[in-house]
Design an enzyme around this catalytic site. Structure first.
Site, PDB file in Angstrom:
ATOM      1  N   LYS A  46       0.824  -1.263   0.319  1.00 47.00           N
ATOM      2  CA  LYS A  46      -0.341  -0.224  -0.245  1.00 47.00           C
ATOM      3  C   LYS A  46       1.037   0.774  -0.308  1.00 47.00           C
ATOM      4  O   LYS A  46       1.746   1.350   0.452  1.00 47.00           O
ATOM      5  CB  LYS A  46      -0.473   0.198   1.220  1.00 47.00           C
ATOM      6  CG  LYS A  46      -2.005   0.510   1.626  1.00 47.00           C
ATOM      7  CD  LYS A  46      -2.155   0.268   2.838  1.00 47.00           C
ATOM      8  CE  LYS A  46      -3.807  -0.764   3.233  1.00 47.00           C
ATOM      9  NZ  LYS A  46      -4.186   1.149   2.174  1.00 47.00           N
ATOM     10  N   ASN A  70     -12.752   3.839  -6.612  1.00 44.74           N
ATOM     11  CA  ASN A  70     -12.099   4.137  -5.864  1.00 44.74           C
ATOM     12  C   ASN A  70     -11.741   5.507  -4.933  1.00 44.74           C
ATOM     13  O   ASN A  70     -10.780   6.299  -5.478  1.00 44.74           O
ATOM     14  CB  ASN A  70     -10.734   3.226  -5.049  1.00 44.74           C
ATOM     15  CG  ASN A  70      -9.797   3.166  -4.900  1.00 44.74           C
ATOM     16  OD1 ASN A  70      -9.160   4.222  -4.799  1.00 44.74           O
ATOM     17  ND2 ASN A  70      -9.435   2.437  -6.510  1.00 44.74           N
ATOM     18  N   CYS A 131      -0.997  11.788  -6.753  1.00 41.63           N
ATOM     19  CA  CYS A 131      -0.883  12.083  -5.664  1.00 41.63           C
ATOM     20  C   CYS A 131      -1.230  13.407  -5.396  1.00 41.63           C
ATOM     21  O   CYS A 131      -0.486  14.495  -6.851  1.00 41.63           O
ATOM     22  CB  CYS A 131      -0.161  12.341  -4.596  1.00 41.63           C
ATOM     23  SG  CYS A 131      -0.920  11.922  -2.570  1.00 41.63           S
ATOM     24  N   LYS A 166       6.047   5.266 -11.078  1.00 42.04           N
ATOM     25  CA  LYS A 166       4.641   4.661 -10.577  1.00 42.04           C
ATOM     26  C   LYS A 166       3.465   6.221 -11.682  1.00 42.04           C
ATOM     27  O   LYS A 166       3.170   6.972 -10.663  1.00 42.04           O
ATOM     28  CB  LYS A 166       3.833   4.323  -9.602  1.00 42.04           C
ATOM     29  CG  LYS A 166       1.666   3.544 -10.508  1.00 42.04           C
ATOM     30  CD  LYS A 166       1.712   2.402  -9.276  1.00 42.04           C
ATOM     31  CE  LYS A 166       0.271   2.100  -9.208  1.00 42.04           C
ATOM     32  NZ  LYS A 166       0.071   1.883  -8.251  1.00 42.04           N
ATOM     33  N   ILE A 192       0.034   0.907 -15.762  1.00 44.83           N
ATOM     34  CA  ILE A 192      -1.163   2.491 -15.098  1.00 44.83           C
ATOM     35  C   ILE A 192      -1.521   2.237 -13.935  1.00 44.83           C
ATOM     36  O   ILE A 192      -2.246   1.303 -12.843  1.00 44.83           O
ATOM     37  CB  ILE A 192      -2.131   2.666 -16.253  1.00 44.83           C
ATOM     38  CG1 ILE A 192      -2.662   2.112 -16.294  1.00 44.83           C
ATOM     39  CG2 ILE A 192      -0.878   2.936 -17.724  1.00 44.83           C
ATOM     40  CD1 ILE A 192      -3.865   1.823 -17.279  1.00 44.83           C
ATOM     41  N   GLY A 245      -6.131  -3.694 -15.403  1.00 42.58           N
ATOM     42  CA  GLY A 245      -7.373  -4.730 -15.671  1.00 42.58           C
ATOM     43  C   GLY A 245      -6.805  -6.469 -16.133  1.00 42.58           C
ATOM     44  O   GLY A 245      -7.699  -6.968 -16.521  1.00 42.58           O
ATOM     45  N   THR A 267      -7.272  -5.325  -8.713  1.00 43.59           N
ATOM     46  CA  THR A 267      -8.965  -5.102  -8.721  1.00 43.59           C
ATOM     47  C   THR A 267      -8.770  -6.746  -8.981  1.00 43.59           C
ATOM     48  O   THR A 267      -9.384  -7.313  -7.531  1.00 43.59           O
ATOM     49  CB  THR A 267      -9.352  -4.459  -8.868  1.00 43.59           C
ATOM     50  OG1 THR A 267      -8.880  -3.131  -9.218  1.00 43.59           O
ATOM     51  CG2 THR A 267     -11.233  -4.865  -8.773  1.00 43.59           C
TER      52      THR A 267
HETATM   53  C1  LIG Z   1      -9.486   0.172  -3.669  1.00 42.94           C
HETATM   54  C2  LIG Z   1      -7.455   0.693  -4.333  1.00 42.94           C
HETATM   55  C3  LIG Z   1      -6.815   1.252  -3.829  1.00 42.94           C
HETATM   56  C4  LIG Z   1      -5.549   1.548  -4.426  1.00 42.94           C
HETATM   57  N1  LIG Z   1      -4.764   2.171  -3.643  1.00 42.94           N
HETATM   58  C5  LIG Z   1      -3.522   2.885  -4.164  1.00 42.94           C
HETATM   59  C6  LIG Z   1      -2.326   3.014  -3.270  1.00 42.94           C
HETATM   60  O1  LIG Z   1      -2.729   2.761  -2.548  1.00 42.94           O
HETATM   61  N2  LIG Z   1      -1.386   3.259  -4.276  1.00 42.94           N
HETATM   62  C7  LIG Z   1      -1.017   3.025  -5.709  1.00 42.94           C
HETATM   63  O2  LIG Z   1       0.289   4.172  -6.090  1.00 42.94           O
HETATM   64  N3  LIG Z   1      -1.917   2.956  -6.527  1.00 42.94           N
HETATM   65  C8  LIG Z   1      -3.235   2.435  -5.659  1.00 42.94           C
HETATM   66  N4  LIG Z   1      -4.331   1.577  -6.546  1.00 42.94           N
HETATM   67  C9  LIG Z   1      -4.101   1.236  -7.372  1.00 42.94           C
HETATM   68  C10 LIG Z   1      -3.572   0.344  -8.155  1.00 42.94           C
HETATM   69  O3  LIG Z   1      -2.316  -0.241  -7.495  1.00 42.94           O
HETATM   70  C11 LIG Z   1      -3.395  -0.038  -9.779  1.00 42.94           C
HETATM   71  O4  LIG Z   1      -2.472   0.519 -10.451  1.00 42.94           O
HETATM   72  C12 LIG Z   1      -4.228  -0.293 -10.378  1.00 42.94           C
HETATM   73  O5  LIG Z   1      -6.190  -0.324 -10.083  1.00 42.94           O
HETATM   74  C13 LIG Z   1      -4.910  -0.498 -11.788  1.00 42.94           C
HETATM   75  O6  LIG Z   1      -4.481  -2.117 -11.725  1.00 42.94           O
HETATM   76  P1  LIG Z   1      -6.439  -2.992 -11.583  1.00 42.94           P
HETATM   77  O7  LIG Z   1      -6.852  -3.016 -13.361  1.00 42.94           O
HETATM   78  O8  LIG Z   1      -5.230  -4.149 -11.809  1.00 42.94           O
HETATM   79  O9  LIG Z   1      -6.287  -2.694 -10.217  1.00 42.94           O
HETATM   80  C14 LIG Z   1      -5.211   1.642  -5.784  1.00 42.94           C
HETATM   81  C15 LIG Z   1      -6.382   0.604  -6.225  1.00 42.94           C
HETATM   82  C16 LIG Z   1      -7.879   0.254  -5.842  1.00 42.94           C
HETATM   83  C17 LIG Z   1      -8.428   0.003  -6.609  1.00 42.94           C
END
Ligand SMILES: Cc1cc2nc3c(=O)[nH]c(=O)nc-3n(C[C@H](O)[C@H](O)[C@H](O)COP(=O)(O)O)c2cc1C
Ligand SMILES: Cc1cc2nc3c(=O)[nH]c(=O)nc-3n(C[C@H](O)[C@H](O)[C@H](O)COP(=O)(O)OP(=O)(O)OC[C@H]3O[C@@H](n4cnc5c(N)ncnc54)[C@H](O)[C@@H]3O)c2cc1C
Ligand SMILES: Cc1cc2nc3c(=O)[nH]c(=O)nc-3n(C[C@H](O)[C@H](O)[C@H](O)COP(=O)(O)OP(=O)(O)OC[C@H]3O[C@@H](n4cnc5c(N)ncnc54)[C@H](O)[C@@H]3O)c2cc1C
Ligand SMILES: Cc1cc2nc3c(=O)[nH]c(=O)nc-3n(C[C@H](O)[C@H](O)[C@H](O)COP(=O)(O)O)c2cc1C
Ligand code: FES
Ligand code: FES
Lengths: 304, 255, 304, 255
Positions: A46, A70, A131, A166, A192, A245, A267
């Site tokens: 996280k 989110n 951020c 990132k 991404i 995704g 996710t």
């Molecule tokens: C609930 C949630 C919390 C997330 N928290 C962070 C975070 O704290 N820091 C960060 O760099 N990305 C965060 N992300 C982004 C994910 O790391 C990732 O980049 C993004 O969800 C796309 O990937 P996915 O489609 O596989 O979920 C978060 C995503 C979700 C869904």
């Protein structure tokens, strides 16, 4: 068994290309009863900030077609408590530990890193630049190449660890950000992060997440991630970690073909706790069938 | 302990309009689950991603029972399941009702009855009186309540059975006649829980509430189900899936 | 029956808020046997360029999770043939006819408009600025506020018709583009055009569309569209036409609540030829149930 | 004419491994459809959006017959349909085989048999000889061919029935023995169609090919199914869904 090792630099080698995505797997030790974290090549924590953050008010998640929104708001325990509570587990983890770091200004990023730098069990930092930058009127670090470049440079001066930036897809041209990161010393890029998204409940007329606009993730954004990776892969020399995704092994292969040297599962950890093992199974079968001996034969091999 | 597993539907039958009882084998948890805990059901397909949480409504040997209402797309799909259907489930999740050694008052609104059915079965084994207040829209929307131990009082919005009006008003009217000490365990719609929460503050009775929040993981890793704590200084943030779904009224701020 | 009229300016009033999205309904008369075009408030034509365009080589469409990719490449018959073949039908159409115009440089846009300007049956132009600008090294008109502003100004000087600028979401901050369009005389904004997307076939290793990166549309992009509209609505005074992933009546209500005065139905025309009538039905029921007498009571009424 | 309508499955049965015959009522078109035309089937849900095109394999009174192969997600769902299932269809779409008044040679590869079954039934009414070349992976992958009129020659990749090898090679070997003039009508995988196309150019015979391309609309409005024309100056662009799916070999460039 195919050799799943993937090399991101001379020293930074993952036993397999699967990482957890930041914010979707806690600090790594929350669901060890359900999923063996050693199945992953590494854990990305996280986002960690200097002080604890509560995050945004509820509701902070919503389901949308093939994805989710989110507005967790980087809720985390802060760097001190992170070390106090998670060090024991993470120091014993045999994959790579990548700590995701976030800040509201340059100084916060640097302070977090200074508190972490001495820990040998941390192999890399992943810098979350999505951020809003409080010192720059709220523009995210990841949306202005100059601001990003300066941040990366300062971080580079601060650490000898593997430094991953990132990137956010919410920019006109991600290549400009990628080049700014590379030029200033980044070792790798993760892309991404989430896409800006929103949804409104037509009965209550209220936004489905309290911040109105939040981060969109899940299968729906995969084509966006693939496009951004393909574009960036042609421009940069540093390795790319693909995110966005991924829900199964076929998706992972697609990311590798597009140019990712490793991938992160976000996710999908929520909607399929078995995702990691299923992906490893699939990759193994796929590579056997296609007679692929090592991942190198896949990475960036899309015929584009 | 939590287990993620594939199992098969043993039984899935309509109990009353839009309400179904689902039974499946889950021997890993059936001996250890406690009232208040829930399970996640996972669905194939990529359109609706989140697993769906359901309270455990009862256990029977190796079987887990779920009482659910058809409210949307995935519960619609569930309602079509036949015996033998393969399903993916994860449980047991969440905390449990803290069973107090005194008279119990159970207050259910609509499908909020589900966890209270299980709680009622457990309370039966204690030797304290039980009073069940069961609220529903209408008399034909009262699933399985007649299997409950203790005294049962019905309230229906349309007055077709029992008290005419909402279940909190019904309870309020009887409140003085219930001998103290007693503990109230409740589950139901948000408005009902808020009304009870205010009532408990006013009339100073022990109250535990089972909450519902949209969940993406149910495992404590997404932080999506967070709610503010009544004393934010002590507990800045509580997760319904992990710290709940059952909360003591004084942990919450529902006014 | 609820009054579905929606007013975008003093003179530009639609009998209902539903328009066809450019490129997803031909020139308006192709499927009249299946769908009565008079059900729509208006028709937005395919993008029209000065000369005919063949478009890109096949494959030029692909299905992705909850969406599609296209690289049609603005295939169209050119303005002369458009007038020769479609004028009769469109001049008799009782809804609004909006001609979508595209060009590779400013001059092409202006020339197309000059050829159309005298036609009374054309109520409005929708300017597609997602096309790469050949004179500016391929940056799309819609990705640079200065280039966009100048184009809009020139178009404004050329036409008295209702002038709609269709924005791309592939920018860091869509509000800057929106303001540039407004300042230079645009009457309304359409958003969003397709999102950059790509997909790779893991068996052939080939991109699923020939141009590798194409336009991503369909239900998957709806949260992106809603976010962009919410953002823009707060900044501009001109009306917004909402586009992106609409597949049913609930989606239309969501767009109206977010601030759109009208909406366009794109990809849904492909996967549900009955979409328009189903939406009109839904809106009617929704408005009856919620006691809404006119659309004005919905537009921009999200509690954000 | 094209009709978009809801109808019900009358019959859906497996014919051989992964190949099914689907029948449904579609009286609006059943009298007027021609061999080569196709219909779209629409699916609920938002994950896979495109309707799926299927050639008409036959008509029987008001019924339309579709012969389909389970190859992916939506054909998998189709294979589970029972009689009575509601389905949404649109048709008839596309052009048709141009039936010539001379001897006919039908060449099918795999599920490409579907439109040729319908064509064969029509050709039966003409008084010219018919030769059917049917290619399949294996002898157990030959659906419904025995209902075809004329002489039938089988080719299987594994040699388990008829000629061992691909159906174009099989046809090539017989080519000289087929009395001219004749017209070839073919449908099958791209590689097979390309091989035939080259053969036709070399041996100068009349050839019509039914093509498959991914379609988003099937209606001529998305321009997604465009293919280049052999003489781009005349016809810059052809749409498989509208100008096809049947093309004369000399309109195409498949080398
Ligand atoms: C609930 C949630 C919390 C997330 N928290 C962070 C975070 O704290 N820091 C960060 O760099 N990305 C965060 N992300 C982004 C994910 O790391 C990732 O980049 C993004 O969800 C796309 O990937 P996915 O489609 O596989 O979920 C978060 C995503 C979700 C869904
Ligand atoms: C701890 C807990 C226990 C529950 N126990 C029961 C029970 O015993 N019986 C019962 O019928 N229902 C129970 N629910 C509610 C149940 O989870 C929802 O009714 C179900 O998820 C609806 O899914 P759907 O696809 O049919 O509806 P949708 O159309 O997707 O949504 C309808 C409503 O269901 C709720 N919901 C949707 N997705 C979720 C999710 N991922 N997590 C939580 N809520 C969601 C939302 O309020 C939403 O507005 C419980 C919820 C929680 C959080
Ligand atoms: C004019 C025409 C006639 C056809 N006739 C028949 C027939 O009679 N019998 C039969 O079994 N099949 C026929 N097909 C092929 C059939 O449409 C595909 O097999 C079907 O769409 C696969 O869907 P799926 O979801 O099961 O597979 P998916 O997993 O989605 O895809 C598998 C493959 O099917 C093809 N396909 C997928 N979507 C489409 C689409 N929207 N349009 C066209 N092709 C697609 C692609 O080649 C894809 O690689 C025809 C195709 C066309 C274009
Ligand atoms: C096949 C296809 C062709 C398109 N052609 C055009 C076009 O010519 N001009 C244009 O401005 N937009 C074009 N678009 C974009 C749509 O008008 C619309 O902005 C986009 O598809 C998002 O809406 P949707 O999700 O409802 O499809 C096209 C979209 C598709 C899918
Ligand atoms: S639902 Fe994910 S933390 Fe509670
Ligand atoms: S499939 Fe849309 S034009 Fe042919």
């Amino acid at each position: 068994m195919t050799d799943l090792k993937t090399q991101l630099s001379e020293d930074f080698i993952l036993r397999n290309p699967l990482l957890t995505a930041s914010g979707t797997y806690g600090y790594g030790n929350e669901i060890t009863d359900l999923v063996d974290p050693e199945l992953y090549g590494g854990i990305v924590t996280k986002s960690i900030s200097l002080n604890p953050r509560i995050g945004n008010p509820p509701p902070r998640i919503a389901e949308v077609t093939s994805g989710m929104l989110n507005s967790i708001g980087l809720a985390n325990v802060g760097v001190a408590q992170f070390l106090a509570e998670k060090e024991e587990f993470l120091a014993n983890y045999r994959g790579k530990v990548i700590v995701n770091v976030v800040g509201s200004d340059e100084d916060e990023y640097l302070q977090v890193i200074r508190k972490l730098e001495s820990r040998q069990w941390i192999s890399a930092y992943e810098i979350n630049v999505s951020c809003p930058n409080v010192r720059q009127g709220g523009i995210a670090f990841g949306q202005d190449a100059q601001i990003l470049g300066r941040l990366v440079q300062k971080l580079r001066n601060e650490t000898g660890k593997f430094l991953i930036i990132k990137l956010t897809p919410n920019v006109t041209d991600i290549r400009i950000m990628a080049l700014a990161a590379q030029k200033n010393g980044a070792d790798a890029l993760s892309l991404i992060n989430t896409v800006y998204g929103s949804a409104i409940d037509i009965n209550t007329r209220r936004p489905k997440i309290s911040t109105v606009i939040g981060g969109f993730s899940g299968p729906a954004i995969k084509p966006i991630a693939i496009a951004q990776i393909l574009k960036t892969y042609k421009e940069v020399d540093i390795p790319i970690i693909g995110i966005g995704g991924i829900s199964d092994g076929a998706d992972v292969i697609e990311f590798l073909l597009a140019g990712a040297r490793a991938v992160q599962i976000g996710t999908a950890n929520f909607y399929n706790p078995g995702v990691c093992i299923e992906i490893l199974d699939f990759i193994d079968k796929y590579c056997m069938e296609k007679k692929i001996n090592c991942l190198q034969d896949l990475i960036g091999q899309a015929e584009v | 302990m939590r287990y993620f597993k594939d199992t098969t539907v043993l039984n899935n039958q309509m109990i009353c309009t839009d309400v179904y009882l689902l039974e499946f084998a889950f021997p890993e948890i059936s001996n250890s689950v406690e009232p208040g805990q829930f399970i996640n059901i996972y669905f194939p397909g990529k359109t609706q991603l989140f697993p769906r949480p359901f309270s455990i409504a009862g256990v029977d040997g190796e079987k887990i029972k779920i009482l659910y209402k058809k409210v949307g797309c995935l519960t619609e799909i569930m309602s079509q399941w036949q015996s033998g259907q393969n399903i993916r489930v994860l449980g047991a999740l969440g905390n449990q009702f803290d069973i107090r050694n005194q008279q119990s008052v159970l207050i259910a609104g609509g499908i909020g009855l589900a966890p209270l059915l299980f709680l009622n079965a457990r309370l039966e084994k204690l030797n304290y009186p039980i009073i069940n207040f069961i609220g529903a829209l209408s008399g034909n929307q009262l699933p399985l309540f007649n299997s409950m131990s203790g005294k049962t009082i019905i309230a229906t919005d349309d007055g077709s059975q029992g008290y005419c009006g909402n279940v909190v008003d019904c309870f309020r009217q009887k409140l003085d006649s219930i001998s103290r000490p007693f503990s109230v365990y409740a589950c139901g719609p948000d408005a009902m829980l808020s009304a009870l929460w205010r009532l408990a503050r006013e009339h100073k009775f022990d109250l535990q509430l089972s909450l519902e929040k949209i969940m993406a993981c149910g495992l404590g890793i997404c932080q999506g189900c967070a709610i503010p704590h009544a004393k934010p200084a002590d507990h800045p943030l509580r997760l319904v899936c992990q710290d709940g779904p059952v909360f003591n009224a004084n942990e919450l701020e529902l006014s």
